[in-house]
Scaffold this motif. Sequence first.
Motif, mmCIF file in Angstrom:
data_model
loop_
_atom_site.group_PDB
_atom_site.id
_atom_site.type_symbol
_atom_site.label_atom_id
_atom_site.label_comp_id
_atom_site.label_asym_id
_atom_site.label_seq_id
_atom_site.Cartn_x
_atom_site.Cartn_y
_atom_site.Cartn_z
ATOM 1 N N ARG A 155 11.343 -5.095 -7.515
ATOM 2 C CA ARG A 155 11.652 -6.431 -6.703
ATOM 3 C C ARG A 155 10.970 -7.575 -6.782
ATOM 4 N N ALA A 156 9.770 -7.293 -7.130
ATOM 5 C CA ALA A 156 8.618 -8.366 -7.100
ATOM 6 C C ALA A 156 8.362 -8.991 -8.526
ATOM 7 N N ALA A 157 9.082 -8.138 -9.317
ATOM 8 C CA ALA A 157 8.652 -8.387 -10.818
ATOM 9 C C ALA A 157 7.331 -8.821 -10.983
ATOM 10 N N LEU A 158 6.227 -7.814 -10.845
ATOM 11 C CA LEU A 158 4.959 -7.969 -11.050
ATOM 12 C C LEU A 158 4.554 -8.277 -12.638
ATOM 13 N N THR A 159 3.833 -9.146 -12.674
ATOM 14 C CA THR A 159 3.183 -9.165 -13.962
ATOM 15 C C THR A 159 1.575 -8.961 -14.063
ATOM 16 N N SER A 160 0.983 -8.152 -15.178
ATOM 17 C CA SER A 160 -0.303 -7.667 -15.021
ATOM 18 C C SER A 160 -1.128 -8.692 -14.860
ATOM 19 N N GLY A 161 -2.266 -8.636 -14.157
ATOM 20 C CA GLY A 161 -3.378 -9.480 -13.756
ATOM 21 C C GLY A 161 -3.284 -10.198 -12.590
ATOM 22 N N GLU A 162 -1.749 -10.181 -11.868
ATOM 23 C CA GLU A 162 -1.700 -10.929 -10.879
ATOM 24 C C GLU A 162 -2.149 -10.139 -9.509
ATOM 25 N N THR A 163 -2.623 -10.987 -8.475
ATOM 26 C CA THR A 163 -3.278 -10.270 -7.278
ATOM 27 C C THR A 163 -2.269 -10.157 -6.368
ATOM 28 N N VAL A 164 -2.192 -8.645 -5.817
ATOM 29 C CA VAL A 164 -0.972 -8.589 -4.696
ATOM 30 C C VAL A 164 -1.637 -8.122 -3.493
ATOM 31 N N ALA A 165 -1.141 -8.148 -2.269
ATOM 32 C CA ALA A 165 -1.717 -7.758 -1.175
ATOM 33 C C ALA A 165 -0.422 -6.545 -0.655
ATOM 34 N N VAL A 166 -1.030 -5.553 0.016
ATOM 35 C CA VAL A 166 0.013 -4.567 0.432
ATOM 36 C C VAL A 166 -0.355 -4.348 2.001
ATOM 37 N N LEU A 167 0.375 -4.743 2.885
ATOM 38 C CA LEU A 167 0.209 -4.595 4.216
ATOM 39 C C LEU A 167 0.806 -3.294 4.688
ATOM 40 N N GLY A 168 -0.169 -2.319 5.339
ATOM 41 C CA GLY A 168 0.274 -1.131 5.663
ATOM 42 C C GLY A 168 -0.101 0.116 4.531
ATOM 43 N N THR A 169 -0.759 0.984 4.899
ATOM 44 C CA THR A 169 -1.229 1.912 3.706
ATOM 45 C C THR A 169 -0.736 3.481 4.273
ATOM 46 N N VAL A 176 3.745 1.993 -3.002
ATOM 47 C CA VAL A 176 3.549 0.416 -3.732
ATOM 48 C C VAL A 176 2.515 0.243 -4.401
ATOM 49 N N ILE A 177 1.162 0.612 -3.754
ATOM 50 C CA ILE A 177 -0.046 0.487 -4.262
ATOM 51 C C ILE A 177 0.102 1.288 -5.566
ATOM 52 N N GLN A 178 0.385 2.427 -5.734
ATOM 53 C CA GLN A 178 0.292 3.277 -7.066
ATOM 54 C C GLN A 178 1.326 2.374 -8.090
ATOM 55 N N PHE A 179 2.343 1.940 -7.813
ATOM 56 C CA PHE A 179 3.174 1.337 -8.872
ATOM 57 C C PHE A 179 2.616 -0.219 -9.071
ATOM 58 N N ALA A 183 1.634 -1.318 -12.789
ATOM 59 C CA ALA A 183 1.947 -2.733 -13.388
ATOM 60 C C ALA A 183 0.818 -3.515 -13.977
ATOM 61 N N GLY A 184 -0.454 -3.271 -13.528
ATOM 62 C CA GLY A 184 -1.652 -4.022 -13.970
ATOM 63 C C GLY A 184 -2.133 -5.125 -13.013
#
Length: 342
Positions: A155-169, A176-179, A183-184
């Motif tokens: 859904r977020a269409a992540l691209t390699s190298g971007e920095t993302v935050a995952v709230l709640g583990t 979500v973290i695994q994928f 996705a890089g």
Amino acid sequence: MKGLLLAEPGLLRAGDFPEALPPGPGEALVRVHRVGVCGTDLHAFRGRQPFFTYPRILGHELGVEVLGVGVGVTSIAAGDRCAVEPYLNCGNCIACRQGNPNCCTQLKVLGVHIDGGQRERFVVPASKLHPSRTLSFDQLALVETLGIGAHAVDRAALTSGETVAVLGTGPIGLTVIQFALAAGARVIAVDINARRLAFCRERLGLPADQTIDSTATPDIAARLAELTGGDFPTAVFDATGNAASMAASFNFTAHGGRLVFVGLFAGDVTFNDPNFHRRELTLLSSRNSRPEDFRRIIALCESGRVDTTPWITHRAQLDDVPDQFATWTDPSAGVLKAMISL
Ligand SMILES: [Zn+2]
Ligand SMILES: [Zn+2]
């Protein structure tokens, strides 16, 4: 045949069920070998799942073996081991017509809206079975869970190298973290639970400075800014299902970024419109996953690129589940994934 019935909140009992009918056209009869237990099941057990009706046979994370198929089924055959896509869709609505059966207007999820797989045998549309020659029943039962994260990352269409935050583990955040990692992306994990953050470091390989314990770091926005050179993460995933966290997440996302609500709660999320506009955020929800996610995840597990070994923390045989289920709802038990064998 044996099975478990959630008769009412708090009352899960083993019992005898009528034998499954032979499969009709387009259907398959399956033998259930593994059932994963997730937050939805635990909420239903505690009577806290919205729109849930009782009695219900739970079970939507399934590793099954095909026993027989009905007329017209060519995609699978007796003996195949499969993951089950538990999202029964109508095929006609706007979402189905556009290739989004995961959010069908008439969606019925096995083990939620209709009876699921905590029983030895049942009949399912053959199109909902995704086979693998090599995965174990444990792995097949984890595919649905992994799909939640895979679809959210899509859904977020992540691209390699971007920095993302995952709230709640919790389990969902971990998928979500695994994928996101696959996705890089560079992933920053935020949680109130130190044990879960330790899991992110030790089992998913996140560097220590990319896990934020929000009980020790009250100003999460400032810490995220610091970790991103003032930019903020370009995608933020909320997997808490917590209203306060979801409202705060609008402040954690970069200008021009995407905010994805993966977790949900039964209420209203409010946000400040000028803040939303100033950042020109894209707000997305993510529900279930698509058939192609099941096929892709099976391939990723088969190749070893997605490792399922950290997932299963608790196990029980079907007969022992009524005694153990309540203990799995206790956060101190540290359940990531409980797996039922039958
Ligand atoms: Zn689930
Ligand atoms: Zn539909």
